[in-house]
Write an enzyme that holds these catalytic residues in place. Sequence first.
Site, PDB file in Angstrom:
ATOM      1  N   ASP A 206       0.781  -1.178   0.080  1.00  0.00           N
ATOM      2  CA  ASP A 206      -0.049   0.030   0.022  1.00  0.00           C
ATOM      3  C   ASP A 206       1.139   1.143  -0.089  1.00  0.00           C
ATOM      4  OD1 ASP A 206      -2.457   1.604   0.340  1.00  0.00           O
ATOM      5  OD2 ASP A 206      -1.892   1.872   2.620  1.00  0.00           O
ATOM      6  N   ASP A 405      -1.743  -0.919   6.208  1.00  0.00           N
ATOM      7  CA  ASP A 405      -1.655  -0.305   7.306  1.00  0.00           C
ATOM      8  C   ASP A 405      -3.336   0.232   7.791  1.00  0.00           C
ATOM      9  OD1 ASP A 405      -1.763   2.031   5.757  1.00  0.00           O
ATOM     10  OD2 ASP A 405      -0.963   3.191   7.563  1.00  0.00           O
ATOM     11  N   ASP A 409      -7.201  -1.548   3.616  1.00  0.00           N
ATOM     12  CA  ASP A 409      -6.274  -2.651   3.275  1.00  0.00           C
ATOM     13  C   ASP A 409      -6.465  -4.030   4.013  1.00  0.00           C
ATOM     14  OD1 ASP A 409      -4.453  -0.782   1.867  1.00  0.00           O
ATOM     15  OD2 ASP A 409      -3.538  -0.307   4.112  1.00  0.00           O
TER      16      ASP A 409
END
Length: 522
Positions: A206, A405, A409
Amino acid sequence: MMGLAPKTARVIRDGNEQEIKLDAVMVGDILVVRPGEKMAVDGKVTEGLTSVDESMLTGESMPVEKKAGDAIIGGSINKNGTIQYRAEKVGKDTALAQIIKLVEDAQGSKAPIAKLADTISGYFVPIVIVLAVLAGLAWYFLGQESWIFALTITISVLVIACPCALGLATPTAIMVGTGKGAENGVLIKSGTALEVTHKIETIVFDKTGTITEGKPKVTDVLVRDGIDPDELLLLAASAEKGSEHPLGEAIVRDAEEKGLSLSKPSAFNALPGFGIAVTIDGKELLLGNEKLMLNHAIGLGSFAETSHSLAEQGKTPMYIAMDGQLAGIIAVADTVKASSAAAIKKLRSMGIEIAMITGDNKRTAQAIANQVGIDRVLSEVLPEDKAAEVKKLQKDGRKVAMVGDGVNDAPALAQADIGIAIGSGTDVAIESADIVLMKSDLMAVATAVELSKATIKNIKENLFWAFAYNVLGIPVAMGILHVFGGPLLNPMIAGAAMSFSSVSVVLNALRLKGFKPSVSKR
């Protein structure tokens, strides 16, 4: 995850505002949301202007301006304006509820991995029992030995072939491996996660909060001739003091870090969707986007090209005009973590493909990817589509790890073969992951892969020696040496030898305590 949504909502019914429980909100209700409050359900703005912090769902730190007709996501936070919006999706139909459903589905689709030791023991134990009985019967009937001699042979075979070492081979190595992981800031939730990690072929990162800091910082202060950069920063920070906008917070933070003494504005006017107009020490200032400058007929001059260049680098330019003239630009960006580029280089050297996934636009995403050396970029991906992108990679037959995080996600972390969460991230991301990095240092991802490889190598060594020892020991216990006039294996000696094999497996597993990630050897 459900805790992201408020417990109550303020709706307009029969011309009056009423506070009702969240589950009582119906499609078509008009909701009122004041600054600092959370959006209760999904819908569209009908009245008012504001900026909304959607970071808990989208992962992107920049607030999104909202006006009539714009979509609202339940669970996001209203920053600075009172709005009214019509509820369009409630209950299980909201974006937040859909993300929860995706996490549940992805978690439920995982299959347990069979342990190699269990498979070996499943065949080995019955074979040994048969061999022990056959050996005893052969010595009794064919060798014409006594029943005590035959029984001794049978017992010796059973004792020396006891698969204790096979049973210890895997759990001892995993126990030491997970302990070493914790010492190096890598929390591995299960032996399965430790085992699968060494097979990873693709890692998807990410962007916001994982590759980048997740907190905007001032990167450039560009001024016209005759203006001091610190003076411009001081004026901008004084104007933005008390702002909840991430851009404003970044400017104030940078000024305070430089020890600048902020002034108090004598006049302040918020211009939603454009910026602010402020008077400080007799100077009339305009701070905001390009549209604000154009609306006040302030020419950009050479700064027009500069601002485009900044945008290409993934930075957000804020224009500052003083007394009707453009004074300069302060650029703010979500900066890349110091360890990101080195960690990605390390992982690529290990033969692992790296990809980046983000909800950001292609230009900003590519700018970040170029900084850290990532070739494969998946940009403008909606939160609910991240898991689908991971699934596409898995359909190609690749073992995929996801590093993230945020709440957005979580479905992708659960869908991936190995989910790796940043310890500074949200609780739901950590809960959905198989491995948690105690710090935000991405070097720990490489450490997790190296540790997994070292542990699996150790397990294979243990299994080999345990199995090889039994294969060599069984013929001796069956009396093969005695046939040629050699010694007969005493059951007590067989018991001691069997114990030694277990001790040797444990000692080999303890060698893992000397594991050091290559990144710490520099």
